[in-house]
Design an enzyme around this catalytic site. Sequence first.
Site, PDB file in Angstrom:
ATOM      1  N   LYS A  10       0.861  -1.186   0.000  1.00 16.88           N
ATOM      2  CA  LYS A  10       0.000   0.000   0.000  1.00 16.88           C
ATOM      3  C   LYS A  10       0.893   1.230   0.000  1.00 16.88           C
ATOM      4  O   LYS A  10       1.980   1.234   0.593  1.00 16.88           O
ATOM      5  CB  LYS A  10      -0.868   0.013   1.262  1.00 16.88           C
ATOM      6  N   GLY A  29     -20.610   6.696   4.263  1.00 15.91           N
ATOM      7  CA  GLY A  29     -19.659   7.015   3.194  1.00 15.91           C
ATOM      8  C   GLY A  29     -20.261   6.725   1.832  1.00 15.91           C
ATOM      9  O   GLY A  29     -20.637   5.597   1.525  1.00 15.91           O
ATOM     10  N   VAL A  67     -17.226   3.858  -3.724  1.00 19.59           N
ATOM     11  CA  VAL A  67     -17.840   2.548  -3.476  1.00 19.59           C
ATOM     12  C   VAL A  67     -19.254   2.718  -2.899  1.00 19.59           C
ATOM     13  O   VAL A  67     -20.206   2.060  -3.330  1.00 19.59           O
ATOM     14  CB  VAL A  67     -16.988   1.710  -2.495  1.00 19.59           C
ATOM     15  N   TYR A  94     -21.522   5.003  -3.090  1.00 15.29           N
ATOM     16  CA  TYR A  94     -22.593   5.454  -3.990  1.00 15.29           C
ATOM     17  C   TYR A  94     -23.090   4.322  -4.901  1.00 15.29           C
ATOM     18  O   TYR A  94     -24.297   4.033  -4.928  1.00 15.29           O
ATOM     19  CB  TYR A  94     -22.120   6.676  -4.786  1.00 15.29           C
TER      20      TYR A  94
HETATM   21  P1  NAI Z   1     -14.002   7.714  -1.363  1.00 13.95           P
HETATM   22  O1  NAI Z   1     -12.970   8.646  -0.850  1.00 13.95           O
HETATM   23  O2  NAI Z   1     -14.446   7.810  -2.771  1.00 13.95           O
HETATM   24  O3  NAI Z   1     -15.313   7.837  -0.455  1.00 13.95           O
HETATM   25  C1  NAI Z   1     -15.276   7.867   0.936  1.00 13.95           C
HETATM   26  C2  NAI Z   1     -16.466   8.723   1.371  1.00 13.95           C
HETATM   27  O4  NAI Z   1     -16.562   8.667   2.795  1.00 13.95           O
HETATM   28  C3  NAI Z   1     -16.324  10.200   0.990  1.00 13.95           C
HETATM   29  O5  NAI Z   1     -17.484  10.614   0.296  1.00 13.95           O
HETATM   30  C4  NAI Z   1     -16.169  10.905   2.334  1.00 13.95           C
HETATM   31  O6  NAI Z   1     -16.741  12.198   2.347  1.00 13.95           O
HETATM   32  C5  NAI Z   1     -16.905   9.964   3.250  1.00 13.95           C
HETATM   33  N1  NAI Z   1     -16.525  10.078   4.649  1.00 13.95           N
HETATM   34  C6  NAI Z   1     -15.295  10.265   5.194  1.00 13.95           C
HETATM   35  N2  NAI Z   1     -15.367  10.295   6.523  1.00 13.95           N
HETATM   36  C7  NAI Z   1     -16.677  10.115   6.837  1.00 13.95           C
HETATM   37  C8  NAI Z   1     -17.397  10.037   8.064  1.00 13.95           C
HETATM   38  N3  NAI Z   1     -16.790  10.133   9.243  1.00 13.95           N
HETATM   39  N4  NAI Z   1     -18.742   9.858   8.024  1.00 13.95           N
HETATM   40  C9  NAI Z   1     -19.377   9.744   6.835  1.00 13.95           C
HETATM   41  N5  NAI Z   1     -18.737   9.818   5.635  1.00 13.95           N
HETATM   42  C10 NAI Z   1     -17.409   9.993   5.659  1.00 13.95           C
HETATM   43  O7  NAI Z   1     -13.462   6.244  -1.025  1.00 13.95           O
HETATM   44  P2  NAI Z   1     -13.960   4.876  -1.647  1.00 13.95           P
HETATM   45  O8  NAI Z   1     -13.134   4.535  -2.803  1.00 13.95           O
HETATM   46  O9  NAI Z   1     -15.443   4.907  -1.757  1.00 13.95           O
HETATM   47  O10 NAI Z   1     -13.545   3.855  -0.493  1.00 13.95           O
HETATM   48  C11 NAI Z   1     -14.316   3.755   0.689  1.00 13.95           C
HETATM   49  C12 NAI Z   1     -13.672   2.737   1.617  1.00 13.95           C
HETATM   50  O11 NAI Z   1     -13.602   1.474   0.961  1.00 13.95           O
HETATM   51  C13 NAI Z   1     -12.229   3.077   2.028  1.00 13.95           C
HETATM   52  O12 NAI Z   1     -12.000   2.606   3.338  1.00 13.95           O
HETATM   53  C14 NAI Z   1     -11.399   2.279   1.050  1.00 13.95           C
HETATM   54  O13 NAI Z   1     -10.116   1.985   1.560  1.00 13.95           O
HETATM   55  C15 NAI Z   1     -12.247   1.040   0.926  1.00 13.95           C
HETATM   56  N6  NAI Z   1     -12.011   0.317  -0.297  1.00 13.95           N
HETATM   57  C16 NAI Z   1     -12.160   0.934  -1.504  1.00 13.95           C
HETATM   58  C17 NAI Z   1     -11.946   0.237  -2.672  1.00 13.95           C
HETATM   59  C18 NAI Z   1     -12.179   0.850  -4.007  1.00 13.95           C
HETATM   60  O14 NAI Z   1     -12.225   0.081  -4.996  1.00 13.95           O
HETATM   61  N7  NAI Z   1     -12.344   2.158  -4.114  1.00 13.95           N
HETATM   62  C19 NAI Z   1     -11.496  -1.162  -2.640  1.00 13.95           C
HETATM   63  C20 NAI Z   1     -11.463  -1.740  -1.309  1.00 13.95           C
HETATM   64  C21 NAI Z   1     -11.674  -1.005  -0.201  1.00 13.95           C
END
Ligand code: NAI
Length: 359
Positions: A80, A180, A184, A186
């Site tokens: 990572k 969140g 993912v 959405y």
């Molecule tokens: P992203 O950054 O696109 O979305 C995360 C969302 O969470 C943002 O909209 C943010 O405003 C919101 N957020 C942050 N803190 C918050 C809180 N305290 N309360 C409510 N909302 C909050 O990230 P993504 O890509 O959607 O990833 C989400 C999670 O899934 C992360 O932990 C990531 O490591 C994990 N993940 C993502 C993968 C991917 O393919 N994108 C793959 C595997 C795991």
Amino acid sequence: MDLFEMPDFDAHEQVVFGCDAPCGLRALIAIHSTALGPAAGGCRVWPYARLSDAVADALRLSRGMSYKNALAELPFGGGKAVIIGEARGKTRERLEAFGRLVDSLAGRYVTAEDVGTTTADMEQVACVTPFVSGLARESGQAGGDPGPKTALGVFLGLKAAVRFRLGRVSLEGLEVAVQGLGGVGYPLCRLLAAEGARLRVADARPAALERVCRELGAQAVACDAILSQEVDVLAPCALGAVLDERSIPGLRARVIAGAANNQLARPEDGEALMRAGILYAPDYVINAGGIISVAREYQGGATSAQVRAEIERIPARLTEIFERARREGRPTSAVADQMAIDRLAAAGRRPMQRASACA
Ligand code: NAI
């Protein structure tokens, strides 16, 4: 900061710090294990308050990637990268400097998207190194933004967990709280709403929250109230360590099935969830859809249909873990850890065991 004494240090093979003063890049790459192949895992951009926070995150996340790739049966190890700073501070120069840092590892680490990085960012990184995936692809080919593939795996895994814990096949009328609503969260909400689930949602970004409420009729909940909603399923899809000794007593859901990496603050929290009668879908098993896509894209030659077929195996893998956990009276998280550790050991390198895995 003594790296080797940090609680999250787990005999990691390599930790590389990178700095490019002219463009302000401060980054690090942690390689946990290359026993199964080159270390693969995304690049997170986050404004860590202290360097030790960034190191701890990279150590934890890279070990999670070793376990994730092992259980997804991918020929990749775990790594990572983290870039210290605000996502809005990304510049072409910084991304290219990061790409040169990745390149310096000569293929031992393959990067991709994570929180704070996008497909466009990876395209920029690809200008200076071939050791990157999650790039734009023609339709029908494996690859592209891993977020929707992660969401698909979480959706299918959530259904398997609901079937196992609640005995329900349909999601119609099921109450699901999603924390969140990003890359993912959405698309996961869209899949859940299409099958009739009733959504309660929270996001720190008002625009993201408003979109899901408007498009899908979801109910908005304050960020500090989402974890304790009286719902059937909680899907953490923001950041890690949300399940801890403070939040667990307040949980009302009977199933936890979400995308966030490292949802358990400590291994013992898996035990607390089991004692509370909550079925926890281990994060790195349910959220493997994205890395499956990234890995197959990197290897080349796979189609998006083949990637989908692999993602569709996530529910069976989870059910195997749920059944074994029930049979052995152990937390699902400990069972998954043990399975991953056994696979890594069989591949030739025995990672240091964690307390939960020894239990
Ligand atoms: P992203 O950054 O696109 O979305 C995360 C969302 O969470 C943002 O909209 C943010 O405003 C919101 N957020 C942050 N803190 C918050 C809180 N305290 N309360 C409510 N909302 C909050 O990230 P993504 O890509 O959607 O990833 C989400 C999670 O899934 C992360 O932990 C990531 O490591 C994990 N993940 C993502 C993968 C991917 O393919 N994108 C793959 C595997 C795991």
